[in-house]
Design a protein around this motif. Structure first.
Motif, PDB file in Angstrom:
ATOM      1  N   GLU A 548      48.568  46.139  40.807  1.00 23.93           N
ATOM      2  CA  GLU A 548      47.796  45.786  39.618  1.00 23.93           C
ATOM      3  C   GLU A 548      47.508  44.289  39.502  1.00 23.93           C
ATOM      4  N   GLU A 549      48.189  43.481  40.270  1.00 24.25           N
ATOM      5  CA  GLU A 549      47.988  42.041  40.157  1.00 24.25           C
ATOM      6  C   GLU A 549      46.630  41.655  40.739  1.00 24.25           C
ATOM      7  N   GLY A 550      45.842  40.959  39.945  1.00 25.50           N
ATOM      8  CA  GLY A 550      44.544  40.525  40.434  1.00 25.50           C
ATOM      9  C   GLY A 550      44.546  39.112  40.968  1.00 25.50           C
ATOM     10  N   GLU A 551      45.594  38.332  40.657  1.00 23.35           N
ATOM     11  CA  GLU A 551      45.606  36.919  41.020  1.00 23.35           C
ATOM     12  C   GLU A 551      46.299  36.631  42.341  1.00 23.35           C
ATOM     13  N   PHE A 552      47.344  37.386  42.677  1.00 20.54           N
ATOM     14  CA  PHE A 552      48.117  37.016  43.854  1.00 20.54           C
ATOM     15  C   PHE A 552      48.444  38.236  44.715  1.00 20.54           C
ATOM     16  N   PHE A 553      48.870  37.932  45.940  1.00 20.73           N
ATOM     17  CA  PHE A 553      49.362  38.957  46.862  1.00 20.73           C
ATOM     18  C   PHE A 553      50.421  38.292  47.734  1.00 20.73           C
TER      19      PHE A 553
END
Length: 601
Positions: A548-553
């Motif tokens: 669900e994180e859109g900013e980091f991986f």
């Protein structure tokens, strides 16, 4: 006269605006004064010059606001500013802004053209003329660092003046003119340090040192200018200007240990600090506060490479530690240079509003800044913009010492005695081992060598170590981007930044209280990595989900360094030498066809 200087915000943006010729065509500053009726006494000159202090465009632009665009920063909320757009390859002279603040120059030149009318004490008259020339130098330093070649004007222009539409002058003329202004300023402003928010002779010398180091190294490392043969005189003047400050006996490296270093950036009152050459002053209830505390509220976070630059407490390299690049968050901060604990939010850091240790935000990378964060409620103010009441350094003695050491190293004249009289004083403050010239040159750090591949010669090792020290000591003080530019290593900011290392999905104690406080999981339905924790403890965890994180991986899927999707989806790139410069907006070329773009724009 007590003057409160308004500082550029710590994360301020580059100026936007409309056509610059609107500024050129302004007749007089916005008052009803006339040259014949006003410029009569030294007091008239003083009153006029004080107006320059309120124009933020006349402060050194790289004091704080360029820091978010350097490789010290991993994450920044606003990715729409020109520095990022350039790195993403979507910038051109058609969309460029800037070049619109020439009205400030006209105001200075108007003053200088008419100050000769005043009569009175010659020393006082020269002081205010010198201060105006200092501000003109600041204006043109900003221009030369952005555009290299710009029109040099030393007179106020009228609408009929043909010079209004002249081409840019060569960098050599502009740089020599900047230096001449600062030479005059440092000779005539005077040494009165009763108020360190006002420009003194030593502030002019500090800027002269900074500029000459910048210009000398820029010419040395930028082959596109073809000016390497003229770098020496600028480096030599950087040395002698620094020596004037050092031999004055007025300034010293202040404080001891972590607390002594931190006090430079978290104090309610810096006016008596012996390291301060020029400062911005803030007091509760008097004018506008600064916005330093917002650093810890998610505006930006620091990079892995900055963290790795700090040495171990015994002076050895962190990057020489076994498995240094796979150490989890808490381990990377064990037994490090004490300055790291006053720069990064390390485990155990507490904000003054609570007794609980602070938990970093991993979606920003995990390495959050605390260098300017107030350590007590009296200076923190409220949770609003510009409500921090700490004083902030603009020029400090520590920078002068670093510039002295670097200039001598670049000239090939650096001795161990020079290091002991400059850079090693900064190390001694925080109880770090002294740098040894022979050892630095005999054992070149391969990590630094890879970062700065264009450094060569017998002093290669010590130049690299001075650059390390500069990055550590001056982190978040706004110098890093200009350092990268002058050293011609722009590729460093084109590399996708990284944050903390995550060994595996699961729960982690990041605030140092012994209890897990965050969990990184694959998805809301996958609780396997934290299944061994009691249910009530699972419920209290701050959970992040990769799905669900859109900013980091994570760089290796379910483990690795925190990286940012904006760099994955739109990779950064670097075009040399073009990206060291900024294009003149096309609207300005339409108004003045004689203006030429430089280096590919």
């Amino acid at each position: 006269m007590k003057k409160y200087i308004c500082i550029i915000a710590l994360i301020g943006a580059c100026a936007g605006g409309t056509g610059c010729n609107d500024g050129f065509l302004e007749k007089l500053p916005e008052t009803d004064l006339t040259a014949e009726g006003y410029f009569k006494t030294a007091k008239d000159l003083e009153t006029y010059v004080y107006g320059f202090y309120n124009e933020t465009a006349l402060y050194p632009r790289n004091t704080y606001d360029n820091e978010p665009f350097s490789d010290n920063i991993a994450h920044r909320n606003d990715m729409g500013l020109s520095e990022y757009v350039i790195l993403k390859g979507n910038f051109s002279k058609e969309v460029a802004n800037g070049w619109d603040d020439w009205k400030h120059l006209r105001s200075i030149n108007f003053f200088l053209a008419n100050a000769v009318r005043a009569t009175g004490n010659e020393e006082e008259l020269r002081r205010w003329i010198g201060t105006a020339r200092y501000f003109r130098a600041v204006f043109y330093i900003d221009k030369i660092t952005q555009y290299s070649n710009v029109p040099w004007y030393n007179k106020p222009l009228e609408t009929t003046d043909p010079d209004l539409y002249k081409p840019s002058d060569p960098r050599t003329l502009v740089a020599d003119s900047i230096r001449a202004d600062l030479e005059y300023a440092s000779a005539y402003i005077g040494e009165d340090l009763g108020n360190r928010t006002l420009i003194s002779r030593y502030a002019a010398l500090a800027l002269l040192t900074r500029f000459c180091l910048y210009e000398g190294t820029y010419r040395k490392y930028h082959p596109e200018l073809n000016l390497a043969s003229s770098a020496g005189p600028f480096l030599e003047r950087a040395v002698t200007a620094a020596e004037e400050v050092m031999k004055s006996g007025v300034f010293t490296v202040s404080g001891n240990g972590r607390a002594g270093f931190s006090a430079l950036f978290t104090s309610a009152d810096l006016s008596s600090n012996p390291e301060i050459i020029l400062m911005a002053q803030y007091e509760l209830g008097k004018g506008t506060g600064n916005s330093a505390f917002h650093n810890l509220y998610g505006d930006y976070a620091l990079s892995r490479t900055l963290m790795e630059t700090f040495l171990m407490a015994d002076g050895t390299r962190f990057t020489a530690q076994p498995g240094y690049d796979r150490k989890p968050f808490k381990e990377v901060f064990l037994n490090r240079d004490p300055r790291i604990y006053e720069t990064f939010a390390t485990p155990g850091f507490k904000k003054p509003v609570t007794t609980e240790p602070y938990t970093v935000i991993i979606k920003h990378g995990g390495y959050e800044p605390v260098k300017y964060y107030p350590r007590d409620l009296a200076t923190l103010g409220g949770n609003t913009w510009q409500s921090c009441w700490t004083d902030l350094p603009l020029y400090r003695y520590g920078e002068v010492l670093l510039s002295y050491a670097e200039a001598k190293a670049e000239l090939g004249t650096l001795t161990q005695a020079d290091l002991d009289a400059s850079l090693n004083l900064l190390r001694a403050r925080v109880n770090m081992p002294a740098m040894k010239l022979a050892e630095a040159n005999a054992d070149v750090d391969p990590v630094l060598a890879a970062q700065y591949p264009n450094v060569s010669g017998a002093n290669r090792g010590v130049i690299l170590e001075i650059r390390r020290e500069r990055r550590v000591e001056l982190a978040l003080e706004g110098q890093r981007l200009q350092d990268i530019n002058r050293w011609c290593v722009g590729e460093l900011i084109a590399q996708a930044p990284q944050g903390m290392y995550i060994p595996a999905l699961g729960a982690y104690d990041l605030n140092g209280d012994g209890t897990p406080d965050i969990a990184l999981l694959a998805s809301p339905g996958d609780l396997g990595p934290i299944a061994d924790l009691p249910g009530e403890q699972q419920a209290t965890l701050l959970k992040y989900y990769l799905s669900e994180e859109g900013e980091f991986f994570l760089s290796e899927g379910t483990r690795g360094f925190i990286m940012f999707t904006t760099d994955r989806d739109m990779p950064r790139r670097w075009e040399n030498p073009k990206f060291y410069y900024r294009p003149i907006p096309i609207t300005q070329q339409v108004m003045n066809p004689a203006l030429e773009q430089v280096f590919g724009w």
